[in-house]
Design an enzyme around this catalytic site. Structure first.
Site, short mmCIF file in Angstrom:
data_model
loop_
_atom_site.label_atom_id
_atom_site.label_comp_id
_atom_site.label_asym_id
_atom_site.label_seq_id
_atom_site.Cartn_x
_atom_site.Cartn_y
_atom_site.Cartn_z
N ASP A 120 33.39 87.16 21.83
CA ASP A 120 32.41 87.30 20.75
C ASP A 120 32.04 88.77 20.64
OD1 ASP A 120 32.32 84.59 20.18
OD2 ASP A 120 30.56 84.21 21.42
N ASP A 138 33.65 81.46 14.91
CA ASP A 138 32.31 80.86 14.85
C ASP A 138 31.78 80.86 13.42
OD1 ASP A 138 32.34 80.58 17.63
OD2 ASP A 138 31.24 82.44 17.95
#
Length: 168
Positions: A120, A138
């Site tokens: 991320d 995401d």
């Protein structure tokens, strides 16, 4: 079995998400060297690129690393279910949503298998409103779920009581 154009569109959206997700992660891993520096300001303080090794699900929920293979298997099962649903889908918004969720789930599966965590890096925590660090996969999952909700509401409103949902 013949695969409809709508199902192919869903698979195309999924593939596009996977490719974009993996390209951005490869850029972050090698090109920006976030792993070494931790954070790079992009539009300070609103947007930064931050290195996060997410062992949980979207936005770091349920992290800890113990569930790596469970999350991987769950994501693969969900993706298979979505791929089957795409074969039955008859609305453009629905297949777009299915493709985004499927692609996002598979993009993160690739990371879990390769690294044991999901990479991320998109960080809007400087806004004070959104504390999570996330990635393209995401984002695709989130947008896809929102589109699923919109599609559901739209098809419910369009169908008279007791009638089948409208095809678009």
């Amino acid at each position: 079995m013949k695969i409809s154009r709508l199902a192919l569109a869903a698979y195309g959206f999924a593939l596009a998400v996977i490719v974009l997700d993996q390209l951005t992660k490869a850029w972050i891993i090698s090109g920006v060297s976030l792993h070494e520096v931790g954070q790079v300001p992009v539009l300070p303080p609103i947007l930064n690129f931050s290195w996060v090794e997410n062992t949980g699900v979207s936005f770091g929920l349920f992290g800890g690393g113990e569930a790596r293979w469970g999350l991987t298997i769950f994501s693969l099962v969900v993706s298979a279910g979505l791929a089957w649903w795409a074969l039955k889908a008859d609305r453009r918004l629905l297949v777009t949503a299915i493709g985004l969720v499927m692609g996002g789930a598979l993009g993160n599966v690739i990371d879990r298998v390769r690294f044991g965590y999901v990479v991320d890096f998109i960080d809007f925590s400087g806004t004070g409103v959104f504390p999570w660090v996330f990635n393209v996969a995401d984002s695709a999952i989130t947008i896809g779920v929102v589109l699923l909700i919109i599609d559901s509401l739209k098809s419910e409103r369009a169908a008279p009581v007791g009638a089948a949902p409208e095809k678009s």
